[in-house]
Write an enzyme that holds these catalytic residues in place. Structure first.
Site, PDB file in Angstrom:
ATOM      1  N   TYR A   1       9.365   9.727  -4.340  1.00 45.45           N
ATOM      2  CA  TYR A   1       8.816   8.369  -4.260  1.00 45.45           C
ATOM      3  C   TYR A   1       9.932   7.352  -3.982  1.00 45.45           C
ATOM      4  CZ  TYR A   1       7.341   3.867  -6.226  1.00 45.45           C
ATOM      5  OH  TYR A   1       7.106   2.536  -6.420  1.00 45.45           O
TER       6      TYR A   1
ATOM      7  N   SER B   1       2.479   4.985  -5.544  1.00 47.37           N
ATOM      8  CA  SER B   1       3.368   4.139  -6.353  1.00 47.37           C
ATOM      9  C   SER B   1       4.030   4.893  -7.500  1.00 47.37           C
ATOM     10  CB  SER B   1       2.587   2.936  -6.887  1.00 47.37           C
ATOM     11  OG  SER B   1       1.538   3.373  -7.721  1.00 47.37           O
TER      12      SER B   1
ATOM     13  N   SER C   1      11.359  -0.508  -4.521  1.00 44.42           N
ATOM     14  CA  SER C   1      11.298  -0.213  -5.960  1.00 44.42           C
ATOM     15  C   SER C   1      12.684   0.025  -6.544  1.00 44.42           C
ATOM     16  CB  SER C   1      10.443   1.046  -6.169  1.00 44.42           C
ATOM     17  OG  SER C   1      10.525   1.501  -7.503  1.00 44.42           O
TER      18      SER C   1
ATOM     19  N   HIS D   1      13.273   2.462  -8.064  1.00 43.05           N
ATOM     20  CA  HIS D   1      13.485   3.903  -7.948  1.00 43.05           C
ATOM     21  C   HIS D   1      14.178   4.296  -6.637  1.00 43.05           C
ATOM     22  CE1 HIS D   1      11.606   4.382 -11.755  1.00 43.05           C
ATOM     23  NE2 HIS D   1      10.607   3.616 -11.344  1.00 43.05           N
TER      24      HIS D   1
ATOM     25  N   GLY E   1       0.813  -1.218   0.000  1.00 43.09           N
ATOM     26  CA  GLY E   1       0.000   0.000   0.000  1.00 43.09           C
ATOM     27  C   GLY E   1       0.842   1.261   0.000  1.00 43.09           C
TER      28      GLY E   1
ATOM     29  N   SER F   1       9.407  -3.775 -12.843  1.00 43.27           N
ATOM     30  CA  SER F   1       8.139  -3.328 -13.440  1.00 43.27           C
ATOM     31  C   SER F   1       7.197  -4.522 -13.444  1.00 43.27           C
ATOM     32  CB  SER F   1       8.355  -2.848 -14.875  1.00 43.27           C
ATOM     33  OG  SER F   1       9.382  -1.875 -14.940  1.00 43.27           O
TER      34      SER F   1
HETATM   35  P1  NAI Z   1      -0.940   0.709  -7.215  1.00 49.48           P
HETATM   36  O1  NAI Z   1      -0.860   2.191  -7.186  1.00 49.48           O
HETATM   37  O2  NAI Z   1      -1.724   0.043  -8.278  1.00 49.48           O
HETATM   38  O3  NAI Z   1      -1.471   0.176  -5.802  1.00 49.48           O
HETATM   39  C1  NAI Z   1      -1.174   0.811  -4.582  1.00 49.48           C
HETATM   40  C2  NAI Z   1      -2.385   0.698  -3.684  1.00 49.48           C
HETATM   41  O4  NAI Z   1      -2.092   1.367  -2.456  1.00 49.48           O
HETATM   42  C3  NAI Z   1      -3.632   1.374  -4.284  1.00 49.48           C
HETATM   43  O5  NAI Z   1      -4.700   0.443  -4.393  1.00 49.48           O
HETATM   44  C4  NAI Z   1      -3.935   2.497  -3.328  1.00 49.48           C
HETATM   45  O6  NAI Z   1      -5.344   2.729  -3.138  1.00 49.48           O
HETATM   46  C5  NAI Z   1      -3.255   2.048  -2.044  1.00 49.48           C
HETATM   47  N1  NAI Z   1      -2.902   3.190  -1.209  1.00 49.48           N
HETATM   48  C6  NAI Z   1      -2.360   4.354  -1.615  1.00 49.48           C
HETATM   49  N2  NAI Z   1      -2.235   5.194  -0.586  1.00 49.48           N
HETATM   50  C7  NAI Z   1      -2.727   4.550   0.503  1.00 49.48           C
HETATM   51  C8  NAI Z   1      -2.883   4.912   1.860  1.00 49.48           C
HETATM   52  N3  NAI Z   1      -2.513   6.131   2.312  1.00 49.48           N
HETATM   53  N4  NAI Z   1      -3.434   4.016   2.696  1.00 49.48           N
HETATM   54  C9  NAI Z   1      -3.823   2.800   2.248  1.00 49.48           C
HETATM   55  N5  NAI Z   1      -3.688   2.385   0.975  1.00 49.48           N
HETATM   56  C10 NAI Z   1      -3.143   3.264   0.107  1.00 49.48           C
HETATM   57  O7  NAI Z   1       0.561   0.184  -7.228  1.00 49.48           O
HETATM   58  P2  NAI Z   1       1.124  -1.247  -7.661  1.00 49.48           P
HETATM   59  O8  NAI Z   1       1.658  -1.118  -9.031  1.00 49.48           O
HETATM   60  O9  NAI Z   1       0.141  -2.295  -7.359  1.00 49.48           O
HETATM   61  O10 NAI Z   1       2.364  -1.371  -6.670  1.00 49.48           O
HETATM   62  C11 NAI Z   1       2.215  -1.954  -5.387  1.00 49.48           C
HETATM   63  C12 NAI Z   1       3.445  -1.590  -4.565  1.00 49.48           C
HETATM   64  O11 NAI Z   1       4.598  -2.041  -5.243  1.00 49.48           O
HETATM   65  C13 NAI Z   1       3.602  -0.095  -4.353  1.00 49.48           C
HETATM   66  O12 NAI Z   1       4.112   0.117  -3.044  1.00 49.48           O
HETATM   67  C14 NAI Z   1       4.632   0.305  -5.390  1.00 49.48           C
HETATM   68  O13 NAI Z   1       5.368   1.429  -4.964  1.00 49.48           O
HETATM   69  C15 NAI Z   1       5.485  -0.953  -5.460  1.00 49.48           C
HETATM   70  N6  NAI Z   1       6.133  -1.106  -6.761  1.00 49.48           N
HETATM   71  C16 NAI Z   1       5.393  -1.390  -7.871  1.00 49.48           C
HETATM   72  C17 NAI Z   1       6.019  -1.566  -9.094  1.00 49.48           C
HETATM   73  C18 NAI Z   1       5.272  -1.969 -10.318  1.00 49.48           C
HETATM   74  O14 NAI Z   1       5.905  -2.130 -11.365  1.00 49.48           O
HETATM   75  N7  NAI Z   1       3.940  -2.168 -10.283  1.00 49.48           N
HETATM   76  C19 NAI Z   1       7.473  -1.382  -9.243  1.00 49.48           C
HETATM   77  C20 NAI Z   1       8.146  -1.064  -8.006  1.00 49.48           C
HETATM   78  C21 NAI Z   1       7.499  -0.947  -6.813  1.00 49.48           C
HETATM   79  C1  15L Z   2       7.593   1.739  -9.889  1.00 47.51           C
HETATM   80  O1  15L Z   2       8.118   1.842  -8.788  1.00 47.51           O
HETATM   81  C2  15L Z   2       6.162   2.092 -10.107  1.00 47.51           C
HETATM   82  O2  15L Z   2       5.369   1.830  -8.967  1.00 47.51           O
HETATM   83  C3  15L Z   2       5.571   1.387 -11.316  1.00 47.51           C
HETATM   84  O3  15L Z   2       4.320   2.010 -11.640  1.00 47.51           O
HETATM   85  C4  15L Z   2       6.511   1.442 -12.516  1.00 47.51           C
HETATM   86  O4  15L Z   2       6.655   2.765 -12.929  1.00 47.51           O
HETATM   87  C5  15L Z   2       7.860   0.850 -12.133  1.00 47.51           C
HETATM   88  O5  15L Z   2       8.398   1.451 -10.970  1.00 47.51           O
HETATM   89  C6  15L Z   2       8.899   0.987 -13.255  1.00 47.51           C
HETATM   90  O6  15L Z   2       9.983   1.527 -13.025  1.00 47.51           O
HETATM   91  O7  15L Z   2       8.614   0.498 -14.351  1.00 47.51           O
END
Ligand code: NAI
Ligand code: 15L
Length: 286
Positions: A138, A75, A111, A113, A72, A167
């Site tokens: 971030y 992101s 991440s 990042h 959570g 990713s």
């Molecule tokens: P996403 O943005 O789709 O999901 C994040 C979820 O966290 C959302 O459903 C949102 O409602 C919830 N959220 C946001 N603020 C909140 C708060 N204050 N309290 C409670 N919930 C909250 O992101 P995704 O892609 O599913 O990523 C999941 C995790 O993995 C994130 O922490 C992201 O930073 C990390 N990540 C994702 C990558 C990717 O390629 N999808 C790459 C690197 C890291």
């Molecule tokens: C992240 O950390 C982001 O949450 C995701 O949305 C992508 O941008 C990913 O990195 C990426 O670098 O592809």
């Protein structure tokens, strides 16, 4: 470590949360889902809706679970104050909750990042034992989360695997993702390994699939028992036909974090530093 049975999954309504709530039950876990917004779908009934800024709600959510998968938060790049609340204070609340409730293991979604300004182009693959070098507020919040996990492992014995995710999407969307893709199925394999490997203390691992074009080293993840099965290369022909080869001067070939290094939350996307980013998704939280 014995396999945990019950997991709290924060960020369950998000992209990775949706992948994992589908796949992790197949590994034998019972999930408690939580997010800021309601979790859609049949498994969303009974999910918890709260803001990670609410310390009491976070503590109630972790009570009685064996482990937490912490996805959570924000992101993408955002204003400092927004990142501070959701990712810094929110992750602090999560760790305080697991400490006080006696939860032994966390998997933290860090991440690429967190190390986004690390230059690419060296001869050796980049391991996970490198200092953080964030490319955004971030990414800075992810570096904070890794350090918080380190503190709670050393001081309180709360174990964490911090996964520097590349990713994670259903398919790679850009040429860069031919290197950084983590398939949803490999994501579940890696999270399962992170939940079950013994004696992790605080361990940082890179999180990608077995990509032919990877510039990340997976030794630390493999040491946990992770065996990736997917390779983004099967999408290479289509992606290169659609986007062309960005070449060695493109920002995606220069830094781990690619175009995130070009963003500036004070002025919104800022490609003024030399190279137009290959942006096919959002870089900012709307
Ligand atoms: P996403 O943005 O789709 O999901 C994040 C979820 O966290 C959302 O459903 C949102 O409602 C919830 N959220 C946001 N603020 C909140 C708060 N204050 N309290 C409670 N919930 C909250 O992101 P995704 O892609 O599913 O990523 C999941 C995790 O993995 C994130 O922490 C992201 O930073 C990390 N990540 C994702 C990558 C990717 O390629 N999808 C790459 C690197 C890291
Ligand atoms: C992240 O950390 C982001 O949450 C995701 O949305 C992508 O941008 C990913 O990195 C990426 O670098 O592809």
């Amino acid at each position: 470590m014995n396999q945990p049975r019950t997991l709290l999954l924060t960020g369950a309504a998000g992209g990775i949360g949706t992948f994992l709530r589908t796949s992790l039950p197949g590994y034998g876990y019972t999930l408690r889902l939580a997010d800021l917004k309601p979790v859609e779908g049949p498994d969303g009934a009974g999910s918890l809706v709260f803001d990670l800024a609410d310390a009491d709600a976070v503590r109630a959510a972790v009570r009685g679970v064996d482990a937490v998968v912490h996805l959570g938060g924000i992101s993408l790049e955002d204003r400092f104050e927004a990142v501070l609340e959701a990712n810094v204070r929110g992750t602090y609340h999560l760790y305080e909750a697991v400490r006080t409730e006696g939860v032994r293991r966390v998997v933290f979604a860090s991440s690429n990042h967190a190390v986004g300004y690390v230059p690419l182009g060296g001869e050796a693959p980049i391991g996970s034992a490198i200092p953080t070098r964030p490319d955004t507020y971030y990414g800075l919040s992810k570096a904070f989360g890794e350090n918080l996990a380190s503190l709670y492992a050393d001081k309180y014995g709360v174990e964490t695997v911090s996964i520097r995710i590349g990713s994670c999407f259903a398919e790679p969307r850009t040429v860069r993702m031919l290197a950084t893709w983590l398939s949803p199925a490999d994501c579940a394999r890696l999270v399962h390994a992170a939940l079950t490997a013994p004696g992790v203390g605080h361990t940082v691992v890179n999180g990608i699939s077995a990509n032919t074009r990877a510039w990340w080293d997976l030794a630390a993840a493999r040491a946990l028992g992770y065996e990736p099965r997917d390779d983004a290369e099967v999408y290479a022909q289509a992606l290169l036909a659609a986007h062309g080869d960005p070449g060695p001067d493109h920002v995606d070939a220069r830094y781990v974090g690619g175009s995130f290094t070009l963003t500036d939350p004070h002025h919104r996307p800022s490609p003024a530093r030399g190279h137009a980013p290959q942006v096919t998704g959002r870089l900012f939280t709307p």
